[in-house]
Design a protein around this motif. Structure first.
Motif, PDB file in Angstrom:
ATOM      1  N   ASP A  40       0.848  -1.187   0.000  1.00  0.00           N
ATOM      2  CA  ASP A  40       0.000   0.000   0.000  1.00  0.00           C
ATOM      3  C   ASP A  40       0.886   1.240   0.000  1.00  0.00           C
ATOM      4  OD1 ASP A  40       0.753   0.409   2.761  1.00  0.00           O
ATOM      5  OD2 ASP A  40      -0.771  -1.084   3.267  1.00  0.00           O
ATOM      6  N   TYR A  41       0.320   2.318  -0.448  1.00  0.00           N
ATOM      7  CA  TYR A  41       1.096   3.543  -0.599  1.00  0.00           C
ATOM      8  C   TYR A  41       0.196   4.710  -0.253  1.00  0.00           C
ATOM      9  CZ  TYR A  41       4.441   6.836  -2.578  1.00  0.00           C
ATOM     10  OH  TYR A  41       5.348   7.851  -2.742  1.00  0.00           O
ATOM     11  N   LEU A  42       0.643   5.532   0.669  1.00  0.00           N
ATOM     12  CA  LEU A  42      -0.148   6.677   1.084  1.00  0.00           C
ATOM     13  C   LEU A  42       0.227   7.911   0.274  1.00  0.00           C
ATOM     14  CD1 LEU A  42      -2.241   7.667   3.262  1.00  0.00           C
ATOM     15  CD2 LEU A  42      -0.257   8.580   4.450  1.00  0.00           C
ATOM     16  N   VAL A  43      -0.741   8.450  -0.422  1.00  0.00           N
ATOM     17  CA  VAL A  43      -0.536   9.704  -1.143  1.00  0.00           C
ATOM     18  C   VAL A  43      -1.057  10.821  -0.248  1.00  0.00           C
ATOM     19  CG1 VAL A  43      -1.090  11.024  -3.215  1.00  0.00           C
ATOM     20  CG2 VAL A  43      -0.846   8.535  -3.347  1.00  0.00           C
ATOM     21  N   THR A  88       0.984  11.030  -9.987  1.00  0.00           N
ATOM     22  CA  THR A  88       1.470  10.797  -8.635  1.00  0.00           C
ATOM     23  C   THR A  88       2.445   9.636  -8.642  1.00  0.00           C
ATOM     24  OG1 THR A  88      -0.671  11.497  -7.770  1.00  0.00           O
ATOM     25  CG2 THR A  88       0.767  10.277  -6.273  1.00  0.00           C
ATOM     26  N   PRO A  89       3.675   9.858  -8.175  1.00  0.00           N
ATOM     27  CA  PRO A  89       4.632   8.748  -8.142  1.00  0.00           C
ATOM     28  C   PRO A  89       4.272   7.738  -7.056  1.00  0.00           C
ATOM     29  CG  PRO A  89       5.577  10.719  -7.170  1.00  0.00           C
ATOM     30  CD  PRO A  89       4.229  11.114  -7.694  1.00  0.00           C
ATOM     31  N   VAL A  90       4.362   6.480  -7.394  1.00  0.00           N
ATOM     32  CA  VAL A  90       4.078   5.389  -6.455  1.00  0.00           C
ATOM     33  C   VAL A  90       5.238   4.419  -6.519  1.00  0.00           C
ATOM     34  CG1 VAL A  90       2.545   3.432  -5.962  1.00  0.00           C
ATOM     35  CG2 VAL A  90       1.577   5.604  -6.723  1.00  0.00           C
ATOM     36  N   MET A  91       5.641   3.889  -5.358  1.00  0.00           N
ATOM     37  CA  MET A  91       6.680   2.874  -5.377  1.00  0.00           C
ATOM     38  C   MET A  91       6.239   1.656  -4.575  1.00  0.00           C
ATOM     39  SD  MET A  91       9.422   4.640  -2.833  1.00  0.00           S
ATOM     40  CE  MET A  91      10.230   3.158  -2.293  1.00  0.00           C
ATOM     41  N   CYS A  92       6.827   0.525  -4.901  1.00  0.00           N
ATOM     42  CA  CYS A  92       6.479  -0.716  -4.202  1.00  0.00           C
ATOM     43  C   CYS A  92       6.890  -0.602  -2.729  1.00  0.00           C
ATOM     44  CB  CYS A  92       7.185  -1.893  -4.860  1.00  0.00           C
ATOM     45  SG  CYS A  92       6.891  -3.455  -4.012  1.00  0.00           S
ATOM     46  N   THR A  93       5.983  -0.971  -1.836  1.00  0.00           N
ATOM     47  CA  THR A  93       6.269  -0.905  -0.402  1.00  0.00           C
ATOM     48  C   THR A  93       6.013  -2.250   0.262  1.00  0.00           C
ATOM     49  OG1 THR A  93       4.022  -0.201   0.101  1.00  0.00           O
ATOM     50  CG2 THR A  93       5.648   1.541  -0.290  1.00  0.00           C
TER      51      THR A  93
END
Ligand SMILES: [Zn+2]
Ligand SMILES: [Zn+2]
Length: 103
Positions: A50-53, A70-75
Motif C-alpha cells: 500500500d502507498y499513502l498519497v 502521482t509517483p508510487v513505489m512498491c512498499t
C-alpha cells in the motif's frame, strides 16, 4: 524431478510503463484523514503493498479536477535481496493518475 523453490526477486530500481496499468487494475483507493491510501498488488513482485498519497499533494494544484500524476513505489514487506536498509519494497516504481479526489 525435484522442485526447486523460486528464487527471491532481487531488489532493483526499475520503472516500466506497464506497471501503472497493472497496478491500477488491482488498486483500491481509500480516502483517509492523512491522504489517499492506495492498496494493491505490486506489478513487479506480485506482493501486497500500500502507498499513502498525502492529501497535500492535491493542494498544489488548486482549482482543477484533471488527472494528477502521482509517483508510487512498491512498499511490500517481502524479502528482496540487495535492498538498502533505508528502502522498502522491490524497487519498482511508476506513476498513477488520481482523478476526482477533493482535498
Ligand atoms: Zn515484493
Ligand atoms: Zn514490488
Amino acid at each position: 524431478m525435484t522442485q526447486t523453490p523460486p528464487a527471491p526477486l532481487p531488489f532493483a530500481k526499475v520503472p516500466a510503463d506497464t506497471y501503472a496499468a497493472a497496478f491500477s487494475a488491482t488498486c483500491e483507493p481509500t480516502e483517509t484523514r492523512r491522504g489517499v491510501l492506495l492498496t494493491g498488488t505490486c506489478p513487479r513482485c506480485g506482493d501486497r503493498m500500500d502507498y499513502l498519497v498525502p492529501t497535500g499533494v492535491f493542494l498544489v494544484f488548486p482549482g482543477g479536477s484533471g488527472p494528477r500524476p502521482t509517483p508510487v513505489m512498491c512498499t511490500c514487506r517481502a524479502e528482496h535481496p540487495g535492498r538498502p536498509d533505508d528502502d522498502e519494497g522491490c524497487g519498482a516504481y511508476w506513476t498513477v493518475e488520481l482523478t476526482g479526489l477533493a482535498s
